[in-house]
Design a protein around this motif. Structure first.
Motif, PDB file in Angstrom:
ATOM      1  N   ALA A  80     -25.818 -35.026-128.808  1.00 20.57           N
ATOM      2  CA  ALA A  80     -27.793 -35.159-129.521  1.00 20.57           C
ATOM      3  C   ALA A  80     -27.992 -36.300-128.489  1.00 20.57           C
ATOM      4  CB  ALA A  80     -27.542 -36.288-130.041  1.00 20.57           C
ATOM      5  N   GLY A  81     -27.549 -36.829-127.509  1.00 20.18           N
ATOM      6  CA  GLY A  81     -27.722 -37.523-126.558  1.00 20.18           C
ATOM      7  C   GLY A  81     -29.024 -36.691-125.546  1.00 20.18           C
ATOM      8  N   VAL A  82     -28.224 -35.560-125.399  1.00 20.34           N
ATOM      9  CA  VAL A  82     -28.798 -34.450-124.458  1.00 20.34           C
ATOM     10  C   VAL A  82     -29.286 -33.568-125.563  1.00 20.34           C
ATOM     11  CG1 VAL A  82     -28.680 -32.180-123.185  1.00 20.34           C
ATOM     12  CG2 VAL A  82     -27.300 -34.174-122.666  1.00 20.34           C
ATOM     13  N   ASP A  83     -29.548 -32.506-126.285  1.00 21.21           N
ATOM     14  CA  ASP A  83     -29.260 -31.569-127.193  1.00 21.21           C
ATOM     15  C   ASP A  83     -30.988 -31.872-128.150  1.00 21.21           C
ATOM     16  OD1 ASP A  83     -28.437 -29.507-126.257  1.00 21.21           O
ATOM     17  OD2 ASP A  83     -27.081 -29.941-127.757  1.00 21.21           O
ATOM     18  N   LEU A  84     -30.508 -33.138-128.501  1.00 24.56           N
ATOM     19  CA  LEU A  84     -31.934 -33.697-129.121  1.00 24.56           C
ATOM     20  C   LEU A  84     -32.757 -34.109-128.253  1.00 24.56           C
ATOM     21  CD1 LEU A  84     -30.951 -35.958-132.570  1.00 24.56           C
ATOM     22  CD2 LEU A  84     -32.007 -34.185-132.350  1.00 24.56           C
ATOM     23  N   VAL A  85     -33.398 -35.022-126.702  1.00 25.57           N
ATOM     24  CA  VAL A  85     -33.757 -35.072-126.696  1.00 25.57           C
ATOM     25  C   VAL A  85     -35.027 -34.170-125.688  1.00 25.57           C
ATOM     26  CG1 VAL A  85     -34.605 -36.664-124.868  1.00 25.57           C
ATOM     27  CG2 VAL A  85     -32.990 -37.728-126.223  1.00 25.57           C
ATOM     28  N   LEU A  86     -33.872 -33.095-125.707  1.00 32.04           N
ATOM     29  CA  LEU A  86     -34.403 -32.169-125.083  1.00 32.04           C
ATOM     30  C   LEU A  86     -35.919 -31.337-125.363  1.00 32.04           C
ATOM     31  CD1 LEU A  86     -31.816 -29.233-124.431  1.00 32.04           C
ATOM     32  CD2 LEU A  86     -33.276 -30.294-122.461  1.00 32.04           C
ATOM     33  N   PRO A  87     -36.233 -31.334-126.181  1.00 30.46           N
ATOM     34  CA  PRO A  87     -38.123 -30.969-126.597  1.00 30.46           C
ATOM     35  C   PRO A  87     -39.216 -32.275-126.429  1.00 30.46           C
ATOM     36  CG  PRO A  87     -36.526 -30.139-128.896  1.00 30.46           C
ATOM     37  CD  PRO A  87     -35.458 -31.218-127.042  1.00 30.46           C
ATOM     38  N   ALA A  88     -38.533 -33.319-126.067  1.00 32.74           N
ATOM     39  CA  ALA A  88     -39.292 -34.262-125.648  1.00 32.74           C
ATOM     40  C   ALA A  88     -39.718 -34.080-124.671  1.00 32.74           C
ATOM     41  CB  ALA A  88     -38.264 -35.753-125.816  1.00 32.74           C
ATOM     42  N   LEU A  89     -38.820 -33.143-123.147  1.00 29.33           N
ATOM     43  CA  LEU A  89     -39.493 -33.732-121.905  1.00 29.33           C
ATOM     44  C   LEU A  89     -40.823 -32.978-121.707  1.00 29.33           C
ATOM     45  CD1 LEU A  89     -35.907 -32.173-120.628  1.00 29.33           C
ATOM     46  CD2 LEU A  89     -36.629 -34.853-121.431  1.00 29.33           C
ATOM     47  N   PRO A  90     -41.432 -32.021-122.475  1.00 29.24           N
ATOM     48  CA  PRO A  90     -42.757 -32.209-121.941  1.00 29.24           C
ATOM     49  C   PRO A  90     -43.355 -33.197-122.169  1.00 29.24           C
ATOM     50  CG  PRO A  90     -41.757 -30.541-123.431  1.00 29.24           C
ATOM     51  CD  PRO A  90     -40.650 -31.174-123.248  1.00 29.24           C
ATOM     52  N   ASP A  91     -44.016 -34.285-123.201  1.00 23.13           N
ATOM     53  CA  ASP A  91     -43.896 -35.030-123.728  1.00 23.13           C
ATOM     54  C   ASP A  91     -44.238 -35.839-122.064  1.00 23.13           C
ATOM     55  OD1 ASP A  91     -45.141 -33.448-126.041  1.00 23.13           O
ATOM     56  OD2 ASP A  91     -43.852 -35.156-127.269  1.00 23.13           O
ATOM     57  N   MET A  92     -42.485 -35.868-121.780  1.00 23.86           N
ATOM     58  CA  MET A  92     -42.510 -37.050-120.908  1.00 23.86           C
ATOM     59  C   MET A  92     -43.734 -36.449-119.702  1.00 23.86           C
ATOM     60  SD  MET A  92     -38.099 -38.061-121.711  1.00 23.86           S
ATOM     61  CE  MET A  92     -38.587 -38.499-123.021  1.00 23.86           C
ATOM     62  N   ALA A  93     -42.854 -35.712-119.545  1.00 27.52           N
ATOM     63  CA  ALA A  93     -43.983 -34.869-118.088  1.00 27.52           C
ATOM     64  C   ALA A  93     -45.338 -35.295-117.589  1.00 27.52           C
ATOM     65  CB  ALA A  93     -43.741 -33.729-117.878  1.00 27.52           C
ATOM     66  N   LEU A  94     -46.010 -35.668-118.862  1.00 30.28           N
ATOM     67  CA  LEU A  94     -47.357 -36.127-118.859  1.00 30.28           C
ATOM     68  C   LEU A  94     -47.678 -37.446-118.825  1.00 30.28           C
ATOM     69  CD1 LEU A  94     -48.343 -33.616-122.033  1.00 30.28           C
ATOM     70  CD2 LEU A  94     -48.383 -33.274-119.364  1.00 30.28           C
ATOM     71  N   TRP A  95     -47.028 -38.498-118.142  1.00 31.11           N
ATOM     72  CA  TRP A  95     -46.756 -39.875-118.708  1.00 31.11           C
ATOM     73  C   TRP A  95     -47.439 -39.849-117.435  1.00 31.11           C
ATOM     74  CZ3 TRP A  95     -41.404 -42.337-120.672  1.00 31.11           C
ATOM     75  CH2 TRP A  95     -41.420 -42.104-121.600  1.00 31.11           C
ATOM     76  N   PRO A  96     -48.191 -41.367-117.028  1.00 28.83           N
ATOM     77  CA  PRO A  96     -48.827 -41.446-115.934  1.00 28.83           C
ATOM     78  C   PRO A  96     -47.981 -41.357-114.780  1.00 28.83           C
ATOM     79  CG  PRO A  96     -49.157 -43.107-117.202  1.00 28.83           C
ATOM     80  CD  PRO A  96     -48.564 -42.369-118.046  1.00 28.83           C
ATOM     81  N   ASP A  97     -46.599 -41.789-114.340  1.00 27.10           N
ATOM     82  CA  ASP A  97     -45.119 -41.656-113.378  1.00 27.10           C
ATOM     83  C   ASP A  97     -44.488 -40.213-113.887  1.00 27.10           C
ATOM     84  OD1 ASP A  97     -43.631 -42.469-115.731  1.00 27.10           O
ATOM     85  OD2 ASP A  97     -42.985 -44.125-114.475  1.00 27.10           O
ATOM     86  N   GLY A  98     -45.122 -39.362-114.192  1.00 27.31           N
ATOM     87  CA  GLY A  98     -44.366 -38.437-114.696  1.00 27.31           C
ATOM     88  C   GLY A  98     -44.456 -37.327-114.261  1.00 27.31           C
TER      89      GLY A  98
END
Length: 394
Positions: A19-37
């Motif tokens: 779950a540490g990989v597969d549950l988090v995968l869909p959250a990556l697009p949001d993280m890419a929009l962070w100021p330091d992302g």
């Protein structure tokens, strides 16, 4: 009944790591929009976890010979849940990547200890059944968890997958603590060996290499197929999903048949049959690609023997790799899982620059891996039969 409960506990711990990989995968697009992302930097959230897990496998493989595995399991689960909650509390990508590296490092105990504990609970046939069931659940998780993760992100944003992982960690930790008396006790004797000893043992290498190369050959197809299907074969993601659904179903059915079949025809013969089926599948895929075939709807049929072969040889192959450790179960398990990870990652990286060539690239990658798997199985010596007393258990 007690043994079933132990298997459930071990499955829960192993799924938490997945779950540490597969549950988090869909959250990556949001993280890419962070100021330091950024897209590339957000991918490091997953890469750091996988890299930490690789180091953690070796760490827990050694610690299992010195410390009671039950407490190491509990420590690992508690670390997972606390670090999941910490990840949910930060909004700096550099900090998050560091936390994920640590989370992977400290969360690898269930994957390392589960095979050895199962081996101590059952005879060889029963252990194959248990490992088949464990493998079935682990095969389903990567298919279902990203869908669940996408739903969680839609419901509560990027933090919710981490919070859910932390909540699952609380549940698993409580269950492990309550059921710790059911788990096989104690560390293995310190004098059993080392990683260099295992890497120099041709019997261990026979099972470890053939297992990891065969699975790596399938994973290089799975990891690269979405790009090839959509860009070179004129297909859609629905074609890839169908391919995965059929492949996972075949694997699960055959993995749960592996124990009974091994009892009828022998584990070594079943391992050979499964390996040859995977090789035949790679040959069919290569022949189809060389003939100019480009229909994505035929991929499930071409890959069916590979999924069947992995299902048949997966449980006995992994069990025999652990047995070939001759009591050094934790290090043996850690090395096999690490080899699977490294072979899959390396082969995927090697074929990536050539994916524009289409199906032929995947076919050649799978062919090379399956030929190497078959060669290692045929060239290296098997476990003696009957097993020496020192190798049969603790």
């Amino acid at each position: 009944m007690a043994r079933i409960l132990v298997c459930i506990l071990l499955v829960m711990g192993t799924l938490l790591g997945i779950a540490g990989v597969d549950l988090v995968l869909p959250a990556l697009p949001d993280m890419a929009l962070w100021p330091d992302g950024g897209v590339a930097k957000a991918q490091l959230v997953i890469a750091a976890y996988i890299g930490g897990t690789a180091a953690g496998l070796l760490l827990f493989g050694s610690l299992g010979t010195r410390v009671d595995r039950r407490w190491l399991l509990l420590f690992s689960i508690l670390s997972q849940l606390l670090l999941s909650l910490a990840c949910a509390a930060v909004e700096n990508l550099d900090v998050l990547i560091g936390l994920r590296l640590l989370q992977g490092l400290l969360g690898g105990a269930p994957a390392v200890f589960a095979p050895g504990m199962i081996r101590r609970l059952f005879d060889e046939k029963g252990a194959m059944r248990a490992l088949g069931a464990l493998g079935s659940i682990e095969a389903l998780a990567p298919a279902l968890a990203p869908l669940a993760g996408a739903g969680l992100v839609a419901l509560g944003g990027w933090r919710l997958p981490f919070l859910v992982t932390g909540g699952l960690g609380v549940l698993v930790a409580l269950c492990l603590f309550a059921g710790r008396g059911l788990l096989p006790a104690g560390p293995a004797p310190r004098t059993l060996g080392s990683y260099p000893r295992l890497l120099g043992d041709p019997v261990f290498l026979r099972y470890a290499l053939s297992q990891s190369l065969l699975l790596g050959g399938l994973l290089v197809v799975v990891f690269s197929a979405p790009a090839v299907i959509t860009h070179s074969m004129g297909g859609e993601m629905a074609d890839f999903i169908l391919m995965q659904m059929i492949g996972v179903t075949l694997f699960i059915l055959c993995a749960n048949l592996a124990g009974p079949l091994a009892g009828r025809i022998g584990a070594e013969r079943l391992i050979l049959i499964g390996t040859l089926l995977a090789l035949v599948s790679a040959l069919l895929l290569l022949a189809y690609a060389l003939a100019g075939g480009n229909n994505p709807h035929l991929l499930p049929l071409l890959l069916a023997p590979m999924n069947i072969g992995l299902g048949l040889r997966g449980p006995p192959g992994f069990l025999r790799a652990v047995m070939a450790g001759r009591g050094d179960d934790d290090r043996a398990s850690a090395l096999v899982i690490l080899a699977i990870t490294l072979f899959a990652a390396a082969s995927t990286a090697l074929v990536a620059p050539f994916l524009g060539q289409g199906l032929i690239t995947l076919a050649i990658g799978a062919m090379v891996m399956q030929l190497a798997a078959t060669a290692s199985l045929l060239a290296l010596p098997p476990l003696p039969s009957p097993m020496p007393a020192a190798a049969a258990g603790d």
